[in-house]
Design a protein around this motif. Structure first.
Motif, short mmCIF file in Angstrom:
data_model
loop_
_atom_site.label_atom_id
_atom_site.label_comp_id
_atom_site.label_asym_id
_atom_site.label_seq_id
_atom_site.Cartn_x
_atom_site.Cartn_y
_atom_site.Cartn_z
N ILE A 119 -37.07 -18.19 44.32
CA ILE A 119 -35.70 -17.73 44.77
C ILE A 119 -35.75 -16.41 45.13
O ILE A 119 -35.03 -15.97 46.24
N GLN A 120 -36.43 -15.58 44.57
CA GLN A 120 -36.65 -13.86 44.83
C GLN A 120 -37.17 -13.95 46.27
O GLN A 120 -36.57 -13.17 47.19
N ALA A 121 -38.23 -14.69 46.65
CA ALA A 121 -38.83 -14.92 47.94
C ALA A 121 -37.74 -15.27 49.23
O ALA A 121 -37.54 -14.80 49.99
N LEU A 122 -36.89 -16.17 48.54
CA LEU A 122 -36.03 -16.78 49.63
C LEU A 122 -34.87 -15.76 49.65
O LEU A 122 -34.52 -15.60 50.88
N VAL A 123 -34.30 -15.13 48.82
CA VAL A 123 -33.44 -14.00 48.94
C VAL A 123 -33.95 -12.90 49.88
O VAL A 123 -33.34 -12.59 50.97
N VAL A 124 -35.20 -12.44 49.79
CA VAL A 124 -35.79 -11.38 50.59
C VAL A 124 -35.93 -11.91 52.03
O VAL A 124 -35.50 -11.23 53.33
N LEU A 125 -36.28 -13.56 52.23
CA LEU A 125 -36.46 -14.03 53.65
C LEU A 125 -35.02 -14.29 54.27
O LEU A 125 -35.15 -13.87 55.53
N ARG A 126 -34.24 -14.87 53.60
CA ARG A 126 -32.89 -15.09 54.20
C ARG A 126 -31.79 -13.82 54.35
O ARG A 126 -31.12 -13.74 55.28
N PHE A 127 -32.07 -13.03 53.31
CA PHE A 127 -31.00 -11.86 53.45
C PHE A 127 -31.62 -10.29 53.45
O PHE A 127 -30.89 -9.41 53.74
N GLY A 128 -33.02 -10.43 53.55
CA GLY A 128 -33.48 -8.79 53.95
C GLY A 128 -33.96 -8.35 52.51
O GLY A 128 -33.44 -8.72 51.37
N PRO A 129 -34.89 -7.28 52.49
CA PRO A 129 -35.38 -6.76 51.25
C PRO A 129 -34.52 -5.60 51.04
O PRO A 129 -34.55 -4.99 49.80
N GLU A 606 -45.39 -12.88 55.08
CA GLU A 606 -44.19 -12.73 54.53
C GLU A 606 -43.77 -14.04 53.65
O GLU A 606 -42.80 -13.94 52.87
N TYR A 607 -44.47 -15.25 54.08
CA TYR A 607 -44.17 -16.34 53.59
C TYR A 607 -44.81 -16.62 52.05
O TYR A 607 -44.74 -17.69 51.65
N TYR A 608 -45.90 -15.70 51.89
CA TYR A 608 -46.76 -15.95 50.74
C TYR A 608 -46.12 -16.23 49.58
O TYR A 608 -46.59 -17.36 48.71
#
Length: 663
Positions: A119-129, A606-608
């Motif tokens: 979920i943390q990875a999805l947040v970064v991918l979908r909303f930015g870091p 970035e998808y790792y």
């Protein structure tokens, strides 16, 4: 006095988040017996959905999005965000928690950690870091109390969360479904006899937890803005509050959450005083949750409640390692050739994989063989790495003495963290070690008086005049350094095999299987646990020193809690009960060779974390023995097939049939 009161009230906003996350954690535990380490991440997703709706009018899903044309009203955005959180709660239960509900505690913890990573990875991918602002819809202003101007926003947020916590308490205590949920926490058959499905009750609890947690994060983020890492890891103090409430009392949880938030805010006031020591001005508030947990464990001395189960839970098999000289020599030679015939980034990725295999091996020792779930291995490695900077630069201690001394320091730290294992185990021990890891990260690694922001330089290694530096000119990964890492890894693995195949290894497995039975057979369980933690921390410390030598300097980002959770993920994914699993974990670990290839060849770096999290969920559900264990099982299956004798009838079968016909 007025200033103190102001800071206490400011701490209510943080305490409100603890109430929301803690109430959700308690609700899920009462329904499933599981600790959801992803509670903060789930709530953060709903808050990001709300913020994106209000900022851009876009409804973002894990895959795809819908442009609503213009930002909806605050009430509409809030309803949509909360509905998204509830849907995510149901999905988490049915896709992740339900399949492992009857598995080992290790599998449950791993799935929960995997969800946090995913979920943390999805947040970064979908909303930015980057941190994003959240429109505040909380009534503002101040009220005067004891001569001090008290902000009303924090009071309002705390009041809302206290009301929601009271509703959770009423649900569990007075509703028929809530009573059935409490019954299921003791015995699932009791809920079935009441006419309820334990799985459905658990799904309702998970959705309710997502709802309460999301409300808390949305309200708090209107004051501070949204940051995925920050709110995702607020689950750690919320878990400390949950332990104060002994995993069952909502009123105690509310009081403890408000008290912890207020006390952490007061620490922020104290550090500004001229008499406060400089070295304690950063990160002390994150040490408090760990200290709270430790005090509870050693003052009350009571075992925390556990959930009744309907079946026996079997842990993953642990094969006794044996030294096979030809296989070992072949692997070392193959690794040496791979290092010799590669250069630059590829060789550095292979070298990093070797170092990560040691970190994974520390999990194999502690979790795979001893059965103790620790989430502080990254902190042990970081402690050794940061002290290495002082030992090699300031004190001038040469290699390898400096590395061994720093690893021994990590060993002492591991033995200290082992003390809670005398009283608790399983998910509760994971909570303690996670709190310890976060406290070490924030108080030591992020403390600029101890670790300067520009990093901690580490002197290059050398032995008998041989330069073992990782870099020279344009050569980013020298062969001499890589071979040095290979030799150290081979030595550590050989020592582990000797320990695991001897009496101590058998003692580890006996404690893992049944502590009471091990005690009755003459094994000193406490000493065995301390030895296991010490050996695991020593291996992690060696790995931390090698990471320091490979980087040339260390910073706080090298040993974050999230990095430690990723290491647990790859250790379990590779196979947490075998040496082969640790080697596989090194290959697929962060910044290892698989990551390098994904980034350079496929441009998927970035998808790792997302791929890692999803793979870990599937592994915990479908293949608890990991990649190495699955390969071993397939090899054993083929061997059995090849050794099975032909099924042709014996030579004297016709004669026996003829004799039988005469009878």
């Amino acid at each position: 006095m007025g200033t103190v009161l102001q800071f206490v009230v400011l701490g209510l906003g943080l305490g409100a988040v603890y109430i929301g996350l803690g109430s959700g954690l308690l609700l899920v535990h009462r329904a499933t017996g599981m600790i959801n380490f992803a509670q903060g991440a789930i709530a953060t997703w709903g808050a990001y959905v709300f913020a994106e709706l209000r900022n851009t009018g876009t409804l973002v899903f894990p895959v795809g999005s819908v442009d609503l044309g213009e930002p909806p009203s605050t009430a509409t955005a809030l309803v949509i965000a909360l509905a998204t959180a509830i849907a995510l709660g149901f999905a988490v239960h049915y896709l992740a928690f339900r399949p492992v509900q009857q598995n080992s505690v290790l599998a449950q913890v791993v799935v929960s950690v995997a969800l946090l990573i995913t979920i943390q990875a999805l947040v970064v991918l979908r909303f930015g870091p980057n941190k994003i602002d959240v429109e505040s819809f909380v009534p503002g202003g101040t009220v005067t109390l004891l001569g001090a101007a008290i902000p009303t926003r924090e009071l309002f947020i705390a009041l809302v969360m206290v009301v929601l916590a009271a509703l959770v308490w009423c649900y569990l205590r007075f509703t028929r479904m809530g009573i059935a949920t409490r019954a299921a926490s003791e015995n699932e058959r009791a809920a079935v006899l009441m006419g309820f499905s334990p799985s459905w009750l658990a799904a309702i609890a998970q959705a309710g937890a997502a709802f309460v947690g999301t409300v808390a994060v949305i309200l708090a983020s209107s004051l501070t803005g949204l940051n995925a890492d920050y709110f995702g890891l607020l689950v750690v103090p919320a878990l400390a509050v949950l332990l104060v409430a002994k995993l069952e009392s909502i009123p105690v949880l509310v009081v403890a959450a408000i008290g912890l938030g207020a006390f952490q805010s007061l620490i922020g006031l104290l550090v500004t005083q001229p008499w406060w020591p400089v070295w304690a001005q950063s990160g002390l508030d994150q040490v408090i949750p760990f200290a709270v947990v430790m005090v509870i464990l050693f003052v009350t001395g009571k075992r925390l409640p556990t959930r009744g189960a309907t079946q026996q839970i079997r842990l993953p098999d642990v094969p006794i390692p044996r030294i096979r000289p030809l296989v070992a020599i072949g692997l070392v030679v193959a690794a040496g050739l791979a290092l010799a015939f590669t250069t630059g980034t590829i060789r550095f990725g292979l070298t990093t994989s070797l170092i990560l295999s040691l970190l994974a091996l520390s999990y194999v020792v502690l979790t795979g063989y001893l059965g103790q779930i620790s989430l502080a291995q990254s902190a042990f490695a970081g402690a050794a790495g940061f002290v290495l900077s002082k030992a090699s630069v300031d004190w001038g201690i040469p290699f390898p003495i400096s590395m061994i001394l720093c690893a021994l320091l990590a060993t002492a730290l591991g033995m200290l963290v082992a003390l809670p294992a005398f009283r608790i185990r399983g998910a509760q021990l994971a909570i303690v070690t996670l709190a310890a890891g976060l406290g070490i990260e924030r108080f030591i690694f992020n403390n600029y008086s101890l670790s300067p922001p520009e990093g901690n330089p580490i002197a290059d290694a050398s032995l008998f005049g041989m330069d073992l530096a990782v870099r020279e000119g344009r050569d980013l990964s020298r062969l001499a350094f890589s071979l040095m890492v290979l030799v150290i890894v081979a030595i550590i693995v050989w020592v582990f095999v000797r320990v695991a195949s001897g009496d101590m290894g058998r003692a580890f497995l006996a404690v893992r299987a049944n502590e009471r039975a091990a005690e009755s057979s003459g094994i000193n369980v406490r000493r065995t646990k301390v030895i296991g933690f010490a050996l695991s921390a020593f291996i992690a410390g060696i790995a931390g020193c090698l990471i320091g030598f490979s980087r040339g300097q260390l910073s706080a980002e090298s040993f974050t809690v999230m990095a430690g959770l990723q290491l647990l993920a790859v250790a379990y994914l590779g196979g947490i009960t075998t040496i082969g699993g640790s080697l596989v974990a090194g290959l697929i670990g962060p910044l290892g060779i698989s990551y390098v290839l994904m980034r350079t060849w496929l441009d998927l770096g970035e998808y790792y974390e997302l791929v890692l999290g999803l793979a870990l969920v599937l592994t915990a559900i479908l293949n608890p023995v990991g990649i190495a264990g699955a390969v071993r099982h397939q090899v054993e299956f083929v061997r059995r097939k090849l050794r099975r004798p032909a099924t042709s009838p014996p030579i004297d079968a016709p004669r026996r049939e003829e004799e039988a016909s005469h009878v």
